[in-house]
Every structure is written in structure tokens, then in C-alpha cells.
Design an enzyme around this catalytic site. Structure first.
Site, PDB file in Angstrom:
ATOM      1  CD  GLU A  88      40.180 -34.079  45.186  1.00  0.00           C
ATOM      2  OE1 GLU A  88      40.953 -33.818  44.242  1.00  0.00           O
ATOM      3  OE2 GLU A  88      39.194 -34.836  45.058  1.00  0.00           O
ATOM      4  CB  SER A 466     -18.110   1.274  47.344  1.00  0.00           C
ATOM      5  OG  SER A 466     -19.392   1.085  46.803  1.00  0.00           O
TER       6      SER A 466
END
Length: 804
Positions: A88, A466
Site C-alpha cells: 500500500e 410427578s
């Protein structure tokens, strides 16, 4: 003549230069006041995703549009710095924000074509554009970019500029910044990548789509090798590294967010809460949430649930997908792999295709390209599924089970051998919490979050059967009944106006036991006794009582079916209720967020749970006095007592008998004396439950179908849910000391006649010991000539623990 021409040229050049300076100065005077303050870059807040962790720092979820993990300049690999500069801005360390050569090239393009085809931008100019400007290619934007770049260079150091750059740039596949890109493309940190991989990432800022190693690997390879060549020419790498790197194949592939702990339902719960608190900013403001989840417990919960579902499927036979790959694909591994990668994914299972069959084995291909062999031990279980209650004959060869080209699922067993498996058709949920604080330590909301985000642990309201009985029994013990009270275990027929038809409840065994003590009735889960008990209490009184456990009683049935758990409740509701029994009678509220931190690691939220700590002497005044302490001092508040401590102790004792001698005896394999719990099964085995606890952990497990239907004729809570609970608690309590609840004051142990529940006579051989509240202890003695009262003898806690 020549001298005059030269002088004219120099004069023209000087004039041009002066004109340029004047123009530039004028533009600077015009644009400079409109430029943003460069100092804001030092306080910049990058969009960072929401991260969710376990309480010991393991990542369980990541949410946000942008994947970004900011790093400091010191954390950037030196090789990457060289790669990005080569790609770059090779003169980055020398220039003052702008590169005259690059700028000249851009201006010439503008003059010749009317457009800026290449920007000539330095890294500093890119920082200016990325943080302050748009990406439009206009003269005004470009000039502002130049001015900003010069100012940035004057006010920030080169390392600061580079750090801003590498954390902001978009690098494809939702990754922003180089650390996120390293994770996305290679599943590693940027510091773990080699030179070729670093060069590949350095090539992405120019064109994240065109040079993407996943979408365009060939163009990405050209770009990478160009950067490597630039690095060599600039003296950043030597010829040897260059040759090695350019020969390296493209290894990038997509890696999703890399979680360390499987807890997707927990992550979703927290995501929703964060959105409620902070709106959509929760996705981008860099929040970190630390949950109450214990990673060890969560892993154990996930594995126990998978194992339990696998066991269920094996009990009911192999249900083949019936799907085959095309014949032409059988000899093309790459085609088979492509097919397998499209197969639905299931937790703990691997998609596979059968390549060949031996007499008692099968060779298969996995989607990662590995070939495996399933031996007979991993195949012989696969009797064909016929119906929920019927299987086909036992297989004797592998060809009776599988065929070449068949698409299947396989699972690696504990011994590392492969076994045939199948798509899960049944669901399960598990929730485990600390009964003294309410902190949720493990949560499984269902099998296969990819297929359904529905959280069965917190959202699925099912009948607990239960599993609900202990709450009815606690109501009874609060209203004058004792563990020795007798009720008749005999047939019942009800013509109730609240019921659609005559109701003939049954015990699960279909048998009747006659007069039965409440302790026996609970640990043997006698339905008819529970119904008679609720009838004696009245449903209204029982419903008013159970509301203190945190249940929403508005939707509870107001008839005797409540005794058998007909109310619709979630596993979280049940676990929260059982916490009251586990902690001695206090109501705690479940919570899953332990701490929220902002992007600067400052704590912005801590819960203030009401906890069980009788010795802490917690007061509201103490909390107020510390309210302004910095850093915040969290002073806990005592949880309210909702059940008498003696009632809680009696229920605890009775539920320990469920495991010692009742429907939960399988749990005795854990070889602990501090475990208590209760099974639960609904009509026709639509739902199977087990809830159990010790002093530090309460856990509820549910198994069933999302669309209620029978699990099978013999799929009771003790067979379907309890094994999951055992596997989890084995891991969760490993190495933990036993925690026995201390016997409260004003309780006595009395010798009673087991058939009447009354005080036994002196010397009675079949007498047993029972625990009572002092005021409820039996005073009657079976009349026998010469007998005298033994009196009520209080017992020490140690004696009671040995007995119960």
C-alpha cells in the site's frame, strides 16, 4: 537567444510555482476551517461486536454486523507491517502524509481523463478517508484528504497512524481489521500466520472482493505473489522465504465466529437482554458480557444431553434417512465431500456416506475427506425402527443395516471408536442453577440450535407430572400433615364438573398399596395418594401455597389433576421451585448475566441477587451505606424465606429417599448421600422429567417431543431423564464435598409403627424411625398391656442424617 529562452522558461516555472503556492494557500484557507479535529482520532470508537463469555472467560457468542477485534501497534507482526507497506505505501516511514509521486500520477489522470482512476493515496490519506470522509472520487474530497493527512502526520506518530489503519480497513466477509481477517480466513490470530498468509491479508485492502482468497482464489494468489515479490525487492524478506512463500498454496477458508463453549441458547438469552437494555448499539459498542455459566458444567450438560438422546434412539431402533448419493459420485471423493457439506448439521454428529461394507463393518467418508471404519460394536444396536414401541429383528451383518452410497450420520464414542447414529427426533432441555444465589450455571435449551432457536429450558411450558408432587406435599406438611400421615392408595373415580368426563386415575404400576404413609407415597410416586392428599387440602389452598415458589398460579388447573402435575410449567420454573427445598426454604430468582463491561473494560452492570446466607446478617442499610463506594461494592441482600425451614428439611429428607429407595435409585451410582430428587412422567409418557439437587446445585432435566406424543410405553422419568441428570451431576459434583442440610430446631425423631404411622410400642420389632415437627409428633401409643410411653426424644442432626 538561448539565454533569453532559458530565462523565460525559469521565469515561467517560477511564476507557475508561485501561482501553485497561492492556489494551494487559498484552498487551504478555504478548506482548513471545515476540517474535523484530528485529536478525535485518539478517542475514536470503532464498531466492535457484542461478545458473550462464560464466568471463566470462554467465548460462547458473538453478535454484530462487523467482525472486529482491535489490536495495538505492538501486537502487529513485523512481517505484516512490511507486507502492508509493500502493498500500500512503501514510503510510509519517510513521507509527511502525502506521496508526491502518487499524487502527481493521480493529477495527471484527472487532467487526461477527467477522473481519478487511481488514488495515489498513502496509508495516512486512507486513514483520513476511512475515518472522516466518503469514498467518492472528486477533487474536493481528494484535497480534504491531503490536508487531513498532513495534519494527521503532524499530530500523530507513525505507529499510531498504522494502528488506526489496520483496525479500520474492511477486508471482506464482514471482517474489519487484520485480527478479524486472520480469524475469518484462517481461524487463527494474526500472530500465528506465516508470511504467505500475511501477504494474502495485506493484499485485501485494495479490493476485498476481487482479491478475496475464498471468492477469487486465483486472483488472490496473483496479488499475494506480487506483494511477496515487492517485499523481496524492497529487502523485507530474503530469496529463500520468498521462494517458500510463493510455492505455498491458498489455504484460506471461511471460519465463522470461533466460540469456545457450546451454549447457543444462553448466548441468545443474553443477546435479547442486551438489545432490551442498549438497543441496536449493543451490536457495535464493544460490550463484553460475562455470564453466570460455569464452562465445566455447561460442557457436561451438553454432553449428557447428547448421550441421553442417543440412548433413547438406540432403545427404539434405527431410523434410516433412506437417502443415497448418485452412483456416478461414488468414485469421485470431491463430489461426495460437496454433497456431505450440504447435509443438515446436528450437534455431536458427523454426516457420512457409506463407501463399502464388510460382513460386520462399514467404511465411510466424512465431509472433511477422512475415511473411517465403523466396527460391529458401533452397528449391532441398529435394529430397524418400526413404531415407537416396536423394533425389527437384531441384525447379523452390516448389509442388513446399511447399503453402499447411503447417507448416514455417525458419532465418535467415548472410546474414540465410530458408531452409527441418526438424526435426532426427540428433544431435551437441562437447566442447572445455584440454589443459594439463583445463578444459572448450565443451560441446554434443546438439541440442534441450528434447526430451532426455541429455548425449551425457559420457554417450553409442559406438564411436569410427578415432578410437581413435592410442592403439594410441602403444602400438606405446612397444614398439619406429617411424613407418617396415612392415606389410602386405592382406586378412585371422579365425576368432576371441571373435567370433561369421569376421571379414573391410576398409579404407573397399575397396582394399589392400601394405607400408605406420605413418605412412602412420595418416594414411590403414588398417584392416588397424592390425589387424596390434594382433596384433603383442597386445590385452592394448595394453589395459594405453591405461589410462593414463584409459579404463575393464574393458569393452574383448579381441580385434583394438579396433584399429578397437570399445570404447564417450564424447566426453569421447576428448577427455581426446587431451589427452595435445596437451600432450606428461601426464594431466589434465576439470573444469567454476571457482569457487563463497556469497550474500555469498565463495569457498567452487576446484578444484585438476593442470596441465601443466614450468617451474613445482610441489611438494606448496609447496602445503602456502600452505594457510593468506588469501585462499586456489591452488597448482597438476603433472599426472603417462603417455606418454614422444618418443612423444607422434611421435603429434603423425603426426596433423598426417592434416590435411596424410590423411583430414583439409579442415582445411587453416584455414591453420594447428599442427593435428593424426584422423577416425573406425564400421561402416556408424553414428558419425562427428573429434578434433583444437593446444597449447592439444583438441576432439572426434561425429555419429550416438541409436538407432544408418546416417548414410548416404558419411557418414564427414571429411564429417560434421570440418566441425563446422573451424567451431568457426576461431572458437576466431581471432587466436591457432600453438603448435608442441618436439622432445624424443634424437630424430633420418633419410633413409629410403619403400618399405622403412630408411635410404636416398646420393643416393637418392625418399628421404624420417622422425623416430625415437635408439635406434630404422634402421642398415641398402640395399646398393649404393660406398655409405657417412651416419651419424645430429640435427636442430634448426625443421628437424623444417618436415618434419612
Amino acid at each position: 537567444m538561448i539565454g533569453n529562452t532559458k530565462n523565460k522558461f525559469l521565469s515561467l516555472l517560477l511564476c507557475s510555482f508561485c501561482a501553485s503556492v497561492l492556489i494551494f494557500s487559498g484552498l487551504f484557507v478555504y478548506f482548513q476551517p471545515r476540517l474535523p479535529n484530528i485529536q478525535t482520532l485518539k478517542q475514536i470508537k470503532l464498531q466492535t461486536p457484542l461478545l458473550i463469555y462464560s464466568n471463566d472467560g470462554k467465548l460462547i457468542g458473538e453478535f454484530g454486523e462487523k467482525r472486529r477485534t482491535p489490536i495495538s501497534h505492538d501486537e502487529i507482526p513485523n512481517t505484516f507491517i512490511k507486507a502492508i507497506l509493500a502493498a500500500e505505501d512503501s514510503r510510509f516511514m519517510q513521507h509527511f502524509g502525502i506521496d508526491p509521486i502518487g499524487i502527481s500520477r493521480a493529477i495527471m489522470q484527472l487532467i487526461q481523463t477527467g477522473q481519478m482512476q487511481t488514488g495515489g493515496s498513502t496509508i495516512t490519506m486512507q486513514v483520513a478517508r476511512n475515518y472522516f470522509l466518503s469514498r467518492e472520487k472528486t477533487f474536493t474530497r481528494k484535497f480534504n484528504e491531503i490536508l487531513l493527512a498532513v495534519q494527521i502526520e503532524q499530530q500523530l506518530s507513525k505507529p499510531e497512524i498504522l494502528e488506526l489503519y489496520i483496525n479500520k480497513i474492511y477486508l471482506g466477509h464482514r471482517s474489519y481489521g487484520i485480527e478479524a481477517a486472520a480469524q475469518v480466513y484462517y481461524g487463527k490470530s494474526i500472530n500465528e500466520l506465516d508470511t504467505a498468509q500475511l501477504a494474502m491479508i495485506a493484499g485485501l485492502p485494495k479490493a476485498p472482493s476481487s482479491y478475496n482468497p475464498i471468492s477469487n482464489p486465483s486472483r488472490a494468489l496473483i496479488r499475494r505473489n506480487w506483494i511477496l515479490n515487492r517485499m523481496k525487492n524492497l529487502g523485507y524478506i530474503d530469496a529463500k522465504i520468498f521462494e517458500q512463500s510463493v510455492k505455498t498454496p491458498v489455504t484460506a477458508r471461511y471460519h465463522g465466529p470461533k466460540t469456545e463453549l457450546h451454549a447457543p441458547h444462553v448466548a441468545e438469552m443474553i443477546r435479547r437482554e442486551m438489545i432490551r437494555r442498549y438497543g441496536l448499539n449493543a451490536y457495535s459498542d464493544g460490550y463484553k458480557v460475562y455470564s453466570t455459566i460455569n464452562s465445566h458444567h455447561q460442557f457436561a450438560a451438553h454432553q449428557a444431553t447428547l448421550n441421553g438422546i442417543e440412548s433413547y434412539h438406540r432403545r427404539h431402533g434405527y431410523l434410516s434417512t433412506g437417502e443415497q448419493v448418485p452412483k456416478f459420485a461414488l468414485h469421485r471423493p470431491s463430489k461426495l465431500v460437496a454433497i456431505l457439506r450440504k447435509r443438515p448439521r446436528f450437534d455431536g454428529l458427523e454426516a457420512a456416506v457409506v463407501l463399502s461394507l464388510g460382513p460386520t463393518s462399514a467404511a465411510c467418508l466424512l465431509k472433511n475427506g477422512d475415511e473411517i471404519k465403523i466396527q460391529w460394536d458401533g452397528l449391532k444396536w441398529a435394529r430397524p425402527f418400526i413404531t415407537t414401541n416396536k423394533k425389527g429383528p437384531k441384525p447379523t451383518t452390516s448389509s442388513e443395516i446399511l447399503s453402499i452410497g447411503e447417507l448416514i450420520y455417525v458419532r465418535k464414542q467415548a472410546n474414540k471408536d465410530w458408531a452409527l447414529s441418526q438424526e435426532p427426533i426427540v428433544q431435551s432441555a437441562l437447566i442447572s442453577m445455584n440454589p443459594n444465589t439463583g445463578a444459572i450455571e448450565a443451560l441446554v435449551g434443546g438439541i440442534n440450535y441450528r434447526h430451532s432457536h426455541f429455548n425449551r429450558a425457559t420457554q417450553a411450558t409442559r406438564q411436569p407430572g410427578s415432578n410437581f408432587k413435592p410442592f403439594i406435599y410441602a403444602s400438606a406438611l405446612t397444614n398439619g400433615f406429617t411424613a407418617a400421615s396415612l392415606l389410602n392408595d386405592a382406586p378412585l373415580v371422579f365425576d368432576d364438573s371441571n373435567l370433561e368426563d369421569s376421571w379414573r386415575p391410576q398409579n404407573s404400576s397399575g397396582k394399589f398399596g392400601g394405607p400408605t404413609r406420605l413418605r412412602q407415597a412420595l418416594y414411590r410416586s403414588k398417584n392416588l395418594v397424592s390425589i387424596r392428599l390434594l382433596k384433603a387440602l383442597t386445590p385452592k389452598k394448595a394453589i395459594n401455597y405453591v405461589e410462593r415458589f414463584g409459579f404463575n398460579t393464574q393458569s393452574m388447573p383448579k381441580d385434583l389433576s394438579l396433584a399429578l402435575g397437570s399445570a404447564a410449567l417450564t424447566p426453569l420454573d421447576i428448577a427455581t421451585g426446587y431451589s427452595v427445598f435445596a437451600n432450606g426454604g428461601y426464594k431466589v430468582s434465576p439470573y444469567v448475566i454476571d457482569e457487563i463491561r463497556d469497550r474500555d473494560q469498565r463495569t457498567v452492570y452487576r446484578p444484585k441477587p438476593k442470596i441465601v446466607c443466614p450468617s451474613c446478617a445482610l441489611t438494606a442499610d448496609a447496602q445503602t451505606s456502600n452505594a457510593n463506594t468506588k469501585p462499586p461494592q456489591i452488597v448482597p441482600v438476603m433472599a426472603p424465606r417462603v417455606v418454614d425451614e422444618r418443612t423444607a428439611y422434611l421435603i429434603n429428607s423425603m426426596l433423598r429417599d426417592v434416590i435411596r429407595r424410590g423411583t430414583g435409585t439409579k442415582a445411587r451410582i453416584l455414591n453420594r448421600n447428599d442427593l435428593a430428587g424426584k422423577t416425573g412422567t406425564t400421561n402416556d409418557q408424553f414428558d419425562a422429567w427428573f429434578s434433583g439437587f444437593n446444597g449447592n446445585l439444583v438441576t432439572t432435566v426434561w425429555v419429550g417431543f416438541d409436538q407432544p406424543r408418546t416417548l414410548g410405553a416404558r419411557e418414564y422419568g427414571s429411564k429417560t431423564a434421570l440418566p441425563i441428570w446422573i451424567d451431568f451431576m457426576r461431572a458437576a459434583l466431581d471432587g466436591q464435598p457432600e453438603i448435608m442440610m442441618a436439622q432445624p430446631d424443634e424437630m424430633v425423631v420418633v419410633r413409629i409403627d410403619p403400618t399405622t404411622g403412630k408411635r410404636a410400642t416398646a420393643g416393637q420389632e418392625n418399628a421404624i424411625l420417622e422425623l416430625f415437627k415437635t408439635e406434630n409428633a404422634p402421642k398415641e401409643i398402640l395399646a398393649e398391656p404393660g406398655d409405657s410411653s417412651e416419651g419424645l426424644q430429640e435427636s442430634s442432626p448426625e443421628t437424623v442424617e444417618q436415618l434419612f
